[in-house]
Design a protein around this motif. Sequence first.
Motif, short mmCIF file in Angstrom:
data_model
loop_
_atom_site.label_atom_id
_atom_site.label_comp_id
_atom_site.label_asym_id
_atom_site.label_seq_id
_atom_site.Cartn_x
_atom_site.Cartn_y
_atom_site.Cartn_z
N THR A 62 111.51 -34.59 -2.56
CA THR A 62 110.32 -33.79 -2.88
C THR A 62 110.29 -33.41 -4.35
O THR A 62 109.23 -33.44 -4.99
N LEU A 63 111.45 -33.08 -4.90
CA LEU A 63 111.53 -32.75 -6.32
C LEU A 63 111.18 -33.95 -7.19
O LEU A 63 110.51 -33.82 -8.22
N VAL A 64 111.61 -35.12 -6.77
CA VAL A 64 111.29 -36.34 -7.51
C VAL A 64 109.79 -36.61 -7.47
O VAL A 64 109.17 -36.92 -8.49
N ARG A 65 109.19 -36.47 -6.29
CA ARG A 65 107.73 -36.69 -6.17
C ARG A 65 106.96 -35.67 -7.01
O ARG A 65 105.94 -36.00 -7.63
N PHE A 66 107.43 -34.44 -7.01
CA PHE A 66 106.79 -33.41 -7.82
C PHE A 66 106.81 -33.79 -9.30
O PHE A 66 105.79 -33.69 -9.99
N ALA A 67 107.96 -34.23 -9.77
CA ALA A 67 108.09 -34.62 -11.18
C ALA A 67 107.17 -35.80 -11.50
O ALA A 67 106.54 -35.84 -12.57
N GLN A 68 107.07 -36.74 -10.58
CA GLN A 68 106.20 -37.90 -10.80
C GLN A 68 104.73 -37.51 -10.83
O GLN A 68 103.95 -38.07 -11.60
N LYS A 69 104.33 -36.53 -10.01
CA LYS A 69 102.95 -36.06 -10.04
C LYS A 69 102.63 -35.38 -11.37
O LYS A 69 101.47 -35.32 -11.77
N CYS A 70 103.66 -34.87 -12.03
CA CYS A 70 103.47 -34.25 -13.34
C CYS A 70 103.42 -35.30 -14.46
O CYS A 70 103.21 -34.96 -15.62
N GLY A 71 103.63 -36.57 -14.09
CA GLY A 71 103.54 -37.64 -15.07
C GLY A 71 104.87 -38.14 -15.60
O GLY A 71 104.89 -38.94 -16.55
N TYR A 72 105.97 -37.71 -15.00
CA TYR A 72 107.29 -38.15 -15.44
C TYR A 72 107.83 -39.24 -14.52
O TYR A 72 107.42 -39.35 -13.37
N HIS A 73 108.76 -40.03 -15.04
CA HIS A 73 109.33 -41.11 -14.23
C HIS A 73 110.16 -40.57 -13.07
O HIS A 73 110.24 -41.18 -12.00
N GLY A 74 110.78 -39.44 -13.30
CA GLY A 74 111.61 -38.86 -12.27
C GLY A 74 112.03 -37.45 -12.63
O GLY A 74 111.62 -36.89 -13.66
N TYR A 75 112.85 -36.84 -11.79
CA TYR A 75 113.25 -35.45 -11.97
C TYR A 75 114.09 -35.27 -13.22
O TYR A 75 113.97 -34.26 -13.93
N LYS A 76 114.93 -36.23 -13.53
CA LYS A 76 115.81 -36.11 -14.69
C LYS A 76 115.01 -35.99 -15.98
O LYS A 76 115.31 -35.15 -16.84
N GLU A 77 113.99 -36.82 -16.14
CA GLU A 77 113.15 -36.75 -17.33
C GLU A 77 112.38 -35.43 -17.37
O GLU A 77 112.26 -34.80 -18.43
N PHE A 78 111.89 -35.02 -16.21
CA PHE A 78 111.16 -33.75 -16.12
C PHE A 78 112.02 -32.58 -16.56
O PHE A 78 111.61 -31.75 -17.37
N ILE A 79 113.23 -32.50 -16.03
CA ILE A 79 114.06 -31.32 -16.29
C ILE A 79 114.60 -31.34 -17.71
O ILE A 79 114.82 -30.28 -18.32
N TYR A 80 114.80 -32.50 -18.28
CA TYR A 80 115.22 -32.59 -19.68
C TYR A 80 114.17 -31.94 -20.57
O TYR A 80 114.49 -31.19 -21.49
N GLN A 81 112.89 -32.24 -20.28
CA GLN A 81 111.80 -31.64 -21.06
C GLN A 81 111.65 -30.16 -20.77
O GLN A 81 111.38 -29.35 -21.66
N TYR A 82 111.84 -29.79 -19.50
CA TYR A 82 111.69 -28.38 -19.11
C TYR A 82 112.69 -27.49 -19.83
O TYR A 82 112.36 -26.36 -20.23
N GLU A 83 113.89 -27.96 -20.02
CA GLU A 83 114.94 -27.14 -20.64
C GLU A 83 114.62 -26.82 -22.10
O GLU A 83 115.17 -25.86 -22.65
#
Length: 279
Positions: free
Chosen positions: A54-75
């Motif tokens: 679910t976290l991976v799908r959430f990140a992808q809906k935000c336009g990221y390839h996956g959760y790892k890319e999302f959280i790198y930017q979030y930090e």
Amino acid sequence: MEYYVKSVVPVIESNYDKFTPVEKEIADFFIHNQKRMDFSIKNISETLFTSKATLVRFAQKCGYHGYKEFIYQYEETFIEKSEKITGNTRMVLNAYQELLNKAYSLVDERQIGKITGYFNKADRVLVCGLGSSGLSAREMEIRFMRIGVNVDSLADPDMMKMSSVFQNKNSLVLGFSLSGEREEVRYLLRESYNKGAKTVLFTTKNRVAFDEYCSEVVLLPSLKHLNHGDVISPQFPILVMLDIIYAYYVEQNKYIRKGMHDSTLRALEEGEKNHKEVY
């Protein structure tokens, strides 16, 4: 307030209406969280009682390839900044800085390039908006008219409906609506799109329905209650994006368009001089 930080928060906010109820709970966590912690997918899935998938799908809906890319930017959100100004001055400047940071995070240079291409191909440009957005439409008309664009602005609901009849494949129609709920603006975009025109909506909301009648949806930054203008003008995020588009458009043929701008400025100065001589 010395620099910009690429943040995923405005991206989450813009896509909020697309999320499922579970994804909205995840979004609320990341939007309102104010502290550093272990953001690993394992820890967050346990903290929010949700699955890693679910976290991976959430990140992808935000336009990221996956959760790892999302959280790198979030930090990046947690880079410390010094605050030296207090009181109302700090409140207002921080509000502007937050909007600028969000604009920096949302701007898509490839999209801006496509929109400037629409300007180059259009025989006529129509810009519309109601309320404060109508003032932004008028500002855009004045700025682009001075560099040779055949552009008009509309801030009257009835005129928007009537003007939709005359649009065609050589038209470019731009609509401003922070909420994305102004039916008159949406009507003009929808009818113009059906007649073959290129249509661009500037809004703080990203909704699936917009794809049905918008060639492009330009996401604008937002603050709570921005539409009411209680701290800063609701026009500000629109004008920031217009300045970016204007800069790209002028740069494509800088000398000719700058020459047009200077010519209109001289015409204004001569008109003012003649007026003074008469009186």
